[in-house]
Write a protein that holds these residues in place. Structure first.
Motif, PDB file in Angstrom:
ATOM      1  N   PHE A   1      -1.673   8.384   1.699  1.00 21.80           N
ATOM      2  CA  PHE A   1      -0.251   8.183   1.995  1.00 21.80           C
ATOM      3  C   PHE A   1       0.582   9.394   1.625  1.00 21.80           C
ATOM      4  CE2 PHE A   1      -1.143   3.970   3.096  1.00 21.80           C
ATOM      5  CZ  PHE A   1      -1.992   3.419   2.166  1.00 21.80           C
TER       6      PHE A   1
ATOM      7  N   HIS B   1       0.873  -1.174   0.000  1.00 24.97           N
ATOM      8  CA  HIS B   1       0.000   0.000   0.000  1.00 24.97           C
ATOM      9  C   HIS B   1       0.904   1.216   0.000  1.00 24.97           C
ATOM     10  CE1 HIS B   1      -2.954  -2.969   1.042  1.00 24.97           C
ATOM     11  NE2 HIS B   1      -3.908  -2.077   0.949  1.00 24.97           N
TER      12      HIS B   1
ATOM     13  N   ARG C   1     -11.669   6.149   9.809  1.00 26.44           N
ATOM     14  CA  ARG C   1     -11.576   5.001   8.913  1.00 26.44           C
ATOM     15  C   ARG C   1     -12.723   4.029   9.190  1.00 26.44           C
ATOM     16  NH1 ARG C   1      -6.608   3.927   6.989  1.00 26.44           N
ATOM     17  NH2 ARG C   1      -5.674   4.641   8.918  1.00 26.44           N
TER      18      ARG C   1
ATOM     19  N   LEU D   1      -3.937  10.379  15.309  1.00 27.08           N
ATOM     20  CA  LEU D   1      -3.948   8.992  14.862  1.00 27.08           C
ATOM     21  C   LEU D   1      -5.254   8.305  15.261  1.00 27.08           C
ATOM     22  CD1 LEU D   1      -0.285   7.995  15.766  1.00 27.08           C
ATOM     23  CD2 LEU D   1      -1.200   8.432  13.501  1.00 27.08           C
TER      24      LEU D   1
ATOM     25  N   PHE E   1       4.753  11.069  16.682  1.00 30.80           N
ATOM     26  CA  PHE E   1       4.227  10.669  17.989  1.00 30.80           C
ATOM     27  C   PHE E   1       5.261   9.853  18.750  1.00 30.80           C
ATOM     28  CE2 PHE E   1       1.805   8.932  21.310  1.00 30.80           C
ATOM     29  CZ  PHE E   1       1.940   7.557  21.291  1.00 30.80           C
ATOM     30  N   LEU E   2       5.882   8.892  18.073  1.00 28.75           N
ATOM     31  CA  LEU E   2       6.867   8.048  18.773  1.00 28.75           C
ATOM     32  C   LEU E   2       8.038   8.891  19.276  1.00 28.75           C
ATOM     33  CD1 LEU E   2       6.821   4.970  16.374  1.00 28.75           C
ATOM     34  CD2 LEU E   2       5.859   5.107  18.670  1.00 28.75           C
TER      35      LEU E   2
ATOM     36  N   GLU F   1      -8.120   6.704  12.765  1.00 27.39           N
ATOM     37  CA  GLU F   1      -8.645   5.339  12.875  1.00 27.39           C
ATOM     38  C   GLU F   1     -10.161   5.366  13.032  1.00 27.39           C
ATOM     39  OE1 GLU F   1      -6.728   2.912  12.261  1.00 27.39           O
ATOM     40  OE2 GLU F   1      -8.392   1.505  12.446  1.00 27.39           O
TER      41      GLU F   1
ATOM     42  N   GLU G   1       2.794   9.401  12.803  1.00 29.14           N
ATOM     43  CA  GLU G   1       3.100   8.269  13.683  1.00 29.14           C
ATOM     44  C   GLU G   1       4.521   8.373  14.207  1.00 29.14           C
ATOM     45  OE1 GLU G   1       1.664   3.954  12.921  1.00 29.14           O
ATOM     46  OE2 GLU G   1       3.698   4.171  12.146  1.00 29.14           O
TER      47      GLU G   1
ATOM     48  N   PRO H   1       0.168   9.923   7.362  1.00 30.40           N
ATOM     49  CA  PRO H   1       0.035   9.220   8.645  1.00 30.40           C
ATOM     50  C   PRO H   1       1.375   8.734   9.177  1.00 30.40           C
ATOM     51  CG  PRO H   1      -1.533   8.371   7.034  1.00 30.40           C
ATOM     52  CD  PRO H   1      -0.668   9.337   6.334  1.00 30.40           C
ATOM     53  N   SER H   2       2.276   8.352   8.267  1.00 25.73           N
ATOM     54  CA  SER H   2       3.570   7.842   8.737  1.00 25.73           C
ATOM     55  C   SER H   2       4.353   8.952   9.426  1.00 25.73           C
ATOM     56  CB  SER H   2       4.365   7.295   7.561  1.00 25.73           C
ATOM     57  OG  SER H   2       4.509   8.298   6.562  1.00 25.73           O
TER      58      SER H   2
END
Lengths: 280, 622
Positions: free
Chosen positions: A113, A82, A211, A204, A163-164, A208, A160, A156-157
């Motif tokens: 993406f 994807h 989605r 995030l 966030f990390l 979700e 993400e 989103p990546s």
């Protein structure tokens, strides 16, 4: 006599947990990396060949484009890839094949993406302008997209990873606060990173939730009579049929029928095979 | 007893006098209040208005009585009238000052049917009490038929459409001398009809012929008095007209219009009992009040046909014309253009409306429409204004506006078209920093045309290995990427561990003696282990290590643990067994003896071992 100490118990539990998580990490790809690379290369060559034939006026270009699209579809379905650029290419091919519906569908998938890719935005806008149905977007959505631009515009990546990183930074500063209790700036840093991490985590979560809750889709049929209920016996919802490329949000489904909402809020029912969801 | 009886009677008298002092004003107040009624005439004609009044005297602020609802009369409450009078009288040298408050509540009553009707008793609240007036009979007579007096009502057309204006004309034929008159026109209050504002055209040359028409509602109209002939008899004719717009379809019967007037009545000359010196000079001419009504009249109001009614029909009945003007006509995209729409044609334009311009597809396609106003009446037309803003520079004109109307003559819906208005719309120029600096926005080019981007078509495909990178992210992918979950869980665990470690460390640092006590046994045993079996200073070293151990264990300075006597009591208090204490005492004695008297090789060997055993035993006990 066997003595169970606390460290050994903790270590055992950690190993078991990671093993369990690792089991979940297995993907569903049926293509090897070599097969995927080969498919990708073939698709590119077929697409370019189709372009050359189209420029020469050869109708065989359509076959080459269809084959290229099929190979890209295999990468998605069998290779479980994807990728924004992959869906973007699919969108371009379907546009070449004059399939406005699938073109917009794949552009929308790519947008998840690479939301700010200029080529994607330009192509999507152009193809949307070719749609026969124009349904205006409500003002409220445009305002949300302006205020929360980082939620809508960052992939989103990125969010993400952000966030990390902010999550780890917040904990690092919290650890430093343990040893340097008098340093107020450490606490401010902890709070700032914690706030950022919370904002990105919320983004995030909203992604979700959207989605699950707001499932977008695109009409694929050339001319689709939308009805007021889940049967052909119901009256049509609109004076004209919906056309390929019209975008909607799924509300519910009953058997072969989907209840959808257009971007201006109006709802109707269409047959399942006449539309497809961006995230099936 | 007589004393108590006198007390009782004095108390009773005082009580009565007090009560009387409080109640007397009330009684007087009640006694002074008076309610009277009055009526201007008990014999009236149908449609004739007469006055009924209630006079309340005594209470300075009485409540207005509520006239009970009755189907026999139409009731109009008038403003109350308050009178206050003061009179001073001197009788036999005594001056009396009397003031009277009177409030008069007046009502205009109009009978709705003939016969003997009854004004019902009316409750009047005065001074906290409710008094009812007497019921009053009223004889209502049918209007008289007179040959020389008649009232006629006519409509310009016996049938019309809803919203189509018609003219209602009243004609009062007057064959005798009329002293005063008042019309009652209930048609004007019917909610199925609308009467637009109307100013009659007055001819200054005939100004003497115009008369005011007083209505029972208090309004006035203007009529013209002319000479006419009725049944071959010359009479005067007072004529007035009003435009009327029917609002509901159906056959409507007009409510009866009446005129009430006074004429001279010589047959009712008054005779006074005493002849006055000025007999006949001040006598008033007796008059008689009469009422006549117009015959019933009906009007057939037809509904506008549904067939062919345009979706944007706004209710205009009658041919109309539309003219538009716009300013300015040279604008940039988004600049406001004031569009003025003049609608004329219908005779009465007060209630005229045009279709919403913001819903006009020809306008909304090229313009954003805002600021629509309800319209202003200017002479015979109504003017509407709104603001238009061109959406792009391709707009060349304001298109023709279509205003549908219903033409009663043809019975069909037609359209009034305006002329289109040409516009020049320029693109909006983006102001850049160069403009702010006063520099030219574009460098002068020395070659021909401007390079413009073609907006048609799609951009190129992407290729290479970037297509084979799985870019899925988000919470849904975390089960497939366990390291993210582990990463998120690890940090709180690390933090908790660190928190525990820091807390333990701080706890230890808060009590250094405890740390030394914990470490004392290890230190001592290590020191004892280092003593060689044949070392002559072994007993001294053993003693030193032992005293250091005991000092640390008992949290005392080393000097306070040099002998057994120093440590015996605290060790016993700490729970060390007497047997161990005895061993310790012997060890101390052995070490002291070895220091001074020397030690055998066996002693050198045993003393450290014994010390180690004692240290372990004491350490276990602590």
């Amino acid at each position: 006599m066997f003595s169970t100490s606390l460290p050994s118990v903790v270590l055992s539990a950690a190993i078991f947990f990671l093993a369990a998580l690792g089991a979940c990490a297995q993907g569903k790809s049926t293509l090897t990396a070599m097969q995927a690379a080969a498919l990708c290369q073939e698709a590119e060559q077929l697409f370019n060949a189709g372009n050359d034939k189209y420029a020469a006026g050869d109708v065989a270009a359509l076959d080459d484009w269809r084959k290229a699209a099929a190979r890209y579809e295999r990468l998605v379905n069998e290779g479980d890839y994807h990728n924004g650029a992959l869906f973007y290419n699919l969108g371009n091919i379907y546009f070449r094949l004059d399939d406005i519906g699938r073109a917009i569908l794949n552009y929308r998938r790519a947008q998840q993406f690479i939301p700010r890719d200029p080529n994607l935005l330009r192509n999507l806008a152009f193809v949307r302008s070719r749609c026969r149905d124009h349904v205006p977007e409500p003002e409220r959505i445009r305002v949300l997209k302006t205020v929360f631009f980082w939620h809508y515009d960052l992939p989103p990546s990125w969010r993400e990873n952000g966030f990390l990183a902010t999550f780890a930074a917040a904990w690092v500063f919290a650890l430093l606060c343990l040893w340097r209790r008098q340093r107020h700036w450490l606490r401010w840093c902890t709070a700032a990173f914690a706030f950022l991490a919370l904002a990105l985590a919320s983004s995030l979560v909203v992604d979700e939730w959207n989605r699950q809750k707001h499932r977008p889709g695109v009409i694929l049929g050339e001319s689709v009579t939308a009805r007021k209920g889940d049967s052909d016996s119901y009256e049509p919802s609109f004076t004209e049929p919906l056309h390929a490329g019209t975008e909607f949000t799924l509300i519910g489904s009953r058997g072969e029928w989907l209840e959808i909402a257009l971007s201006d809020g109006r709802t109707c029912w269409v047959r399942r095979h006449q539309a497809e969801l961006v995230n099936p | 007893m007589p004393h108590s009886f006198c007390c009782h009677s004095r108390f009773a008298l005082l009580s009565w006098l007090t009560a009387l002092a409080f109640l007397l004003p009330l009684a007087l107040a009640i006694a002074e209040t008076e309610v009277k009624i009055g009526i201007s005439s008990q014999n009236v004609y149908l449609g004739e208005t007469f006055v009924f009044q209630i006079s309340v005297s005594g209470d300075s602020e009485p409540e207005a009585p509520a006239f009970p609802k009755t189907a026999d009369f139409q009731v109009e409450s008038l403003a109350p009238q308050r009178n206050q009078s003061t009179s001073i009288s001197i009788i036999n040298g005594r001056m009396t000052n009397t003031s009277v408050n009177e409030t008069i509540f007046r009502y205009n009553l109009t009978a709705t049917r003939t016969g003997t009707l009854r004004i019902p008793p009316i409750p009047v609240k005065v001074g906290g009490r409710v008094t009812h007036t007497q019921a009053v009979p009223v004889h209502v007579m049918a209007p008289e038929k007179m040959d020389d007096m008649a009232l006629e009502v006519a409509v310009s057309s016996p049938e019309c459409y809803v919203g189509q204006p018609v003219t209602v004309t009243w004609k009062w034929f007057i064959g005798r001398n009329v002293l005063n008159y008042r019309f009652s026109l209930p048609l004007l209050t019917e909610k199925d009809f609308s009467f637009p504002a109307h100013t009659p055209n007055l001819d200054p040359a005939r100004r003497r012929d115009y008369r005011k028409i007083p209505l029972s509602s208090g309004d006035e109209l203007i009529g013209i008095l002319e000479q006419a002939t009725r049944n071959g008899v010359p009479v005067s004719c007072l004529t007035f007209s009003l435009p009327m717009l029917p609002m509901q379809a159906g056959t409507v019967t007009f409510p009866a219009s009446t005129v009430t007037f006074s004429v001279e009545d010589a047959s009712r000359a008054r005779r006074s009992r005493r002849q006055s010196l000025f007999d006949g000079f001040f006598d008033q001419t007796p008059t008689r009040t009469m009422t006549i009504a117009a015959p019933a009249l009906s009007l057939n109001v037809k509904d506008l046909p549904a067939e062919g009614k345009p979706k944007n029909f706004s209710g205009i009945v009658g041919p109309c014309r539309v003219e538009v003007s716009a300013s300015p006509r040279q604008v940039s995209v988004g600049d406001p253009i004031i569009l003025t729409v003049h609608v004329s044609g219908p005779e009465y334009v007060d209630n005229l409306r045009i279709p919403a311009l913001s819903e006009c597809p020809e306008l909304s396609r090229d313009f954003r429409v805002s600021g629509e106003e309800p319209g202003v009446v200017e002479s015979n037309r109504k003017v509407f204004q709104c603001t238009l803003r061109a959406v792009d520079a391709q707009v060349k004109a304001i298109p023709a506006l279509r205003v549908p109307f219903f033409n009663p003559a043809s019975g069909h819906y037609e359209e009034a078209l305006s002329e289109p208005i040409s516009l020049e719309v320029e693109e909006v120029r983006t102001v850049t920093a160069l403009d702010a600096q006063g520099l030219p926005t574009a460098l002068p080019s020395n070659s021909g045309s401007k390079l413009e981007t073609v907006t048609e078509g799609i951009a190129h495909n992407y290729g290479g290995d970037i297509l084979l990178v799985d870019q899925r992210a988000g919470l849904a992918t975390w089960p497939k990427t366990p390291w993210k979950i582990a990463f998120c869980l690890a940090w709180p665990c690390i933090y908790l561990l660190a928190l525990g470690a820091v807390a333990w460390h701080r706890h230890r640092c808060a009590d250094p003696g405890a740390i030394a006590a914990q470490r004392a046994a290890g230190k001592c045993l290590a020191a004892l282990k280092r003593i060689q079996p044949d070392d002559a200073s072994g007993p001294d070293l053993t003693l030193a290590a032992l005293t250091d151990f005991l000092a640390a264990k008992l949290r005392r300075p080393p000097a306070a643990a040099q002998s057994f006597q120093d440590v015996q009591a605290p060790l016993a208090a700490a729970g060390i067994a007497p047997a161990e204490l005895e061993r310790l005492e012997k060890l101390f004695a052995g070490c002291e003896a070895s220091r001074y008297a020397g030690a055998t090789p066996d002693d050198l060997k045993q003393i450290p071992l014994e010390a180690a055993a004692i240290v372990k035993a004491i350490n276990r006990a602590f």
